[in-house]
Design an enzyme around this catalytic site. Sequence first.
Site, short mmCIF file in Angstrom:
data_model
loop_
_atom_site.label_atom_id
_atom_site.label_comp_id
_atom_site.label_asym_id
_atom_site.label_seq_id
_atom_site.Cartn_x
_atom_site.Cartn_y
_atom_site.Cartn_z
N GLU A 172 0.83 -1.23 0.00
CA GLU A 172 0.00 0.00 0.00
C GLU A 172 0.85 1.26 0.00
OE1 GLU A 172 -3.03 -0.25 3.07
OE2 GLU A 172 -4.02 -1.89 2.03
N GLU A 291 -5.43 -8.48 -0.22
CA GLU A 291 -6.14 -8.16 1.03
C GLU A 291 -7.60 -7.93 0.69
OE1 GLU A 291 -4.56 -5.28 3.83
OE2 GLU A 291 -2.51 -5.71 3.20
#
Length: 495
Positions: A172, A291
């Site tokens: 991320e 995720e």
Amino acid sequence: MKAAIRVSRDDVISPIDERLYSSFVEHMGRAVYTGIYEPGHPSADGDGFREDVAELIRPLRLAHIRYPGGNFVSGYRWEDGVGPRESRPVRRDLAWMALEPNQVGTNEFMDFCRKVDAEPMLAVNLGTRDAQAAADLVEYCNVPGGTYLSDLRRSHGWEAPHGVKLWCLGNEMDGPWQICAKTAEEYGRLACETAKMMKWMDPSIELVACGSSNREMPTFGDWERTVLRHCGQYIDYLSLHQYYRCDDGDVPSLLARSGQMDGFIREVAAICREYQTETGREKPIGLSFDEWNVWYHWQNEGGDAPRWVVGRPIEEERYNFADALAVGGLLTTLINNADTVKIACLAQLVNVLAPISTQPGGRAWVQTTYAPFLLTSRCGRGTALRAEVDCPAYDCAAGRDVPYLDCAAVLAPAGDGLTLFVVNKSLTEEMVCTLDTPVRTGELTSLTAPALDSVNTPEGTCIRKTVTRTGPKGCVTLPPASWNMIRLPGRADGE
Ligand code: AHR
């Protein structure tokens, strides 16, 4: 209400990559300490891993487990977690405001993977660290011996190389919450140079570059295009992350998230195809949805815990039955996109946003979301077929014309048995469903619960399971608010 499901053996989406059934263990909250690892626990093995937890993980048949983060990895020095345990440093983890004692590191995680029959998917730190540190970790893990770092691993007690095949280039990196977040240009360049060095160290590895942290990021789309422009030629997969919420008890909207996930996947797949066309790259860039889950309870309830402790208890979602239906629906979306999504990690595995919970020193038990994941992982292997679903739809805050049924069809890897996974999202009405499938007689397994907010406890599950035969000419009745699996054995299975 009435519905019809049509499936033909010839209408193939794609073989399902078994890595669609993967998960994630981060050094976050009690995922590791008092989660998978608790020396001194009555069930701990000689390495300190809890056997009661491993016993709940094994049936999930996870292909890969992503590790060690997540946000944690962006401040992680992997060298802290290898070598004699007594000399490993205790550090402040700035991602989750906890103390990291480094008693579990790369080698211990490899042992844990072996214990639960899964493969590791390692992430490297592209927050505070560089290409050299990442290539060093590949050398430490994958080079058999005869170099400084491979011999260091051997001296630490792991003679054979770990052979880690799947690696994430950071985590991320577009998120302002990330330790040393980057612009797309900065990350793209770093990912490119890191990828080159890692693959030069071990050409057999596969790499996942970071896509956007979620679909709502203002840079979504531009981020993907820029990152691909920089490192596309060296990577194999691009990541997607998304967590889904239930706002103000609006379950119909929560159950509509499967459609939103589908749209998100299609958008990223289109960007990857565009890159492939522009560059003439031969092999498509696959998607790694590394995720995904439902995540809102802890935040809604204002959960918090004291900082700078080991195993700071955070994000311990207590999933209810509505969440289990949502997870079941999201799984149908992943199967229906098996042509582009090659890896998917339910985030996470133990205690943090997890299907498995533990009490320190006490019991391990499963959350409601465990059941649909377990059954889909066990019975959803083979080839994804297109299911044409004709059913009524509803309107909700999350969208209009949301079909009441989520459905995925899977042809068994051997034989020609067919399995349908179907979520009935109507909260009040059963769905009488006719099957137009090659075989119409088989077994219907339905999961329901006394209420949408029913939860499991260490003492037992709230989920009711019923198993019935399909009716004449392939007719099944799906209870209101239910997750269902219809197994239609093929000719080769003796029906
Ligand atoms: O899974 C929990 C966190 O969610 C991860 O650390 C991060 O990658 C994401 O934002």
